[in-house]
Design an enzyme around this catalytic site. Structure first.
Site, mmCIF file in Angstrom:
data_model
loop_
_atom_site.group_PDB
_atom_site.id
_atom_site.type_symbol
_atom_site.label_atom_id
_atom_site.label_comp_id
_atom_site.label_asym_id
_atom_site.label_seq_id
_atom_site.Cartn_x
_atom_site.Cartn_y
_atom_site.Cartn_z
ATOM 1 N N LYS A 15 -2.736 6.280 -4.438
ATOM 2 C CA LYS A 15 -2.030 5.424 -5.132
ATOM 3 C C LYS A 15 -2.288 4.765 -6.273
ATOM 4 C CE LYS A 15 -1.994 2.754 -1.415
ATOM 5 N NZ LYS A 15 -3.411 3.165 -0.573
ATOM 6 N N ARG A 89 2.316 -4.286 3.692
ATOM 7 C CA ARG A 89 1.429 -3.349 4.412
ATOM 8 C C ARG A 89 1.723 -3.306 6.005
ATOM 9 N NH1 ARG A 89 -3.253 -2.863 0.861
ATOM 10 N NH2 ARG A 89 -4.936 -1.651 1.701
ATOM 11 N N ARG A 128 -17.181 6.584 -4.001
ATOM 12 C CA ARG A 128 -16.062 6.274 -5.101
ATOM 13 C C ARG A 128 -16.691 5.241 -5.982
ATOM 14 N NH1 ARG A 128 -9.865 4.270 -3.865
ATOM 15 N NH2 ARG A 128 -10.994 2.701 -2.904
ATOM 16 N N ARG A 161 -18.990 -0.534 -7.395
ATOM 17 C CA ARG A 161 -18.502 0.296 -6.210
ATOM 18 C C ARG A 161 -17.980 -0.785 -5.302
ATOM 19 N NH1 ARG A 161 -21.106 5.592 -5.154
ATOM 20 N NH2 ARG A 161 -22.549 5.775 -7.008
ATOM 21 N N ARG A 173 -10.561 0.239 8.208
ATOM 22 C CA ARG A 173 -9.244 0.443 7.207
ATOM 23 C C ARG A 173 -8.283 1.243 7.706
ATOM 24 N NH1 ARG A 173 -12.027 1.282 1.646
ATOM 25 N NH2 ARG A 173 -9.870 1.090 0.629
HETATM 26 P P1 AMP Z 1 -6.679 -1.931 -1.155
HETATM 27 O O1 AMP Z 1 -7.126 -2.199 -2.719
HETATM 28 O O2 AMP Z 1 -5.175 -1.821 -1.378
HETATM 29 O O3 AMP Z 1 -7.393 -0.939 -0.406
HETATM 30 O O4 AMP Z 1 -6.839 -3.241 -0.366
HETATM 31 C C1 AMP Z 1 -8.305 -3.816 -0.164
HETATM 32 C C2 AMP Z 1 -8.117 -5.059 0.890
HETATM 33 O O5 AMP Z 1 -7.378 -6.125 0.364
HETATM 34 C C3 AMP Z 1 -7.586 -4.395 1.956
HETATM 35 O O6 AMP Z 1 -8.407 -3.697 2.974
HETATM 36 C C4 AMP Z 1 -7.210 -6.154 2.665
HETATM 37 O O7 AMP Z 1 -8.305 -6.520 3.136
HETATM 38 C C5 AMP Z 1 -6.733 -6.618 1.548
HETATM 39 N N1 AMP Z 1 -5.176 -6.328 1.034
HETATM 40 C C6 AMP Z 1 -4.614 -5.815 0.154
HETATM 41 N N2 AMP Z 1 -3.448 -5.694 0.299
HETATM 42 C C7 AMP Z 1 -3.069 -6.355 1.143
HETATM 43 C C8 AMP Z 1 -1.982 -6.662 2.038
HETATM 44 N N3 AMP Z 1 -0.725 -6.207 1.659
HETATM 45 N N4 AMP Z 1 -1.966 -7.221 3.278
HETATM 46 C C9 AMP Z 1 -3.147 -7.645 3.805
HETATM 47 N N5 AMP Z 1 -4.207 -7.385 3.352
HETATM 48 C C10 AMP Z 1 -4.294 -6.804 1.913
#
Ligand code: AMP
Length: 220
Positions: A15, A89, A128, A161, A173
């Site tokens: 994404k 989410r 990554r 990282r 996750r």
């Molecule tokens: P991402 O970069 O999208 O993989 O997000 C990294 C982490 O940020 C996630 O594993 C959550 O801990 C938190 N996070 C990001 N977006 C959300 C969301 N919309 N709702 C809840 N937690 C979020």
């Protein structure tokens, strides 16, 4: 009229990478709630300190915090074409998002569902790393910079990282994704806004699929 695009898919489905293409090629504004939270952590704000452990463990931060962040970022970018990556989410966030957009006389215009085999995610996520200067994404086994230790895009030499790009946290996750986020497929499926993108292929192939889809829908 500005457009609201939602990218939806598991961690490692691409994404962020595809958002960056849309930013570069078509001037979209990329809103990643994960990036916004990581910025808060880097700046050492109270919000950042509060969410750090939750993010490192792969769990979700509270809906209230996320909604506050999203509200402020939407108001700063009212007339732009926006890509939401990693938000909404869960179903509650999706309903609150609709309410915010309705107040602004906007709506979600399209949702791209990035479909990728869960087996592939491990290879993409574990290993990554990104350039600390420009955010370009690399991978120990899939995509190293052409000159080891030097970013292809900006020649930066410092890389970082994510602590949550670790196999155990990735499992968490993915499980949170399955339990909370996948329900959005049904929700957005009912609205007729959902388009599936096969995101398992090489990034330029996925890029042309995304572009074709946006072109068909009349958004680019
Ligand atoms: P991402 O970069 O999208 O993989 O997000 C990294 C982490 O940020 C996630 O594993 C959550 O801990 C938190 N996070 C990001 N977006 C959300 C969301 N919309 N709702 C809840 N937690 C979020």
């Amino acid at each position: 009229m500005s457009m609201i695009l939602v990218l939806f898919g598991p961690p490692g489905s691409g994404k962020g990478t595809q958002s960056q293409f849309l930013v570069d090629d078509y001037g979209f504004i990329h809103i990643s709630t994960g990036n916004l939270l990581r910025d808060e952590i880097k700046k050492g704000t109270s919000l950042g300190n509060e969410v750090k452990n939750t993010i490192d463990s792969g769990k979700f931060v509270s809906n209230e915090m996320i909604i506050d962040l999203v509200k402020s970022v939407i108001s700063e970018n009212a007339d732009k074409n926006l890509i939401f990556d990693g938000f909404p989410r869960n179903v509650d966030q999706a309903h609150k998002f609709d309410a915010i957009l309705t107040q602004l006389q906007k709506k979600v215009d399209l949702v791209l569902d990035f479909v990728v085999d869960f087996d592939k995610l491990k290879d993409r996520i574990v290993g990554r790393y990104t350039c600390s200067n420009c955010g370009a994404v690399y991978n120990d086994s899939l995509k190293k910079p052409q000159n080891e230790g030097v970013c292809d895009v900006c020649s930066g030499t410092v890389f970082e990282r994510r602590k949550d790009d670790d196999l155990d946290v990735l499992k968490e996750r993915i499980s949170v994704y399955k339990n909370e986020t996948e329900a959005l497929k049904e929700l957005y499926g009912k609205t007729g806004l959902l388009r599936q993108i096969d995101a398992s292929e090489e990034l330029n192939v996925v890029k042309s699929k995304v572009n074709n889809c946006l072109r068909t829908e009349g958004f680019i």
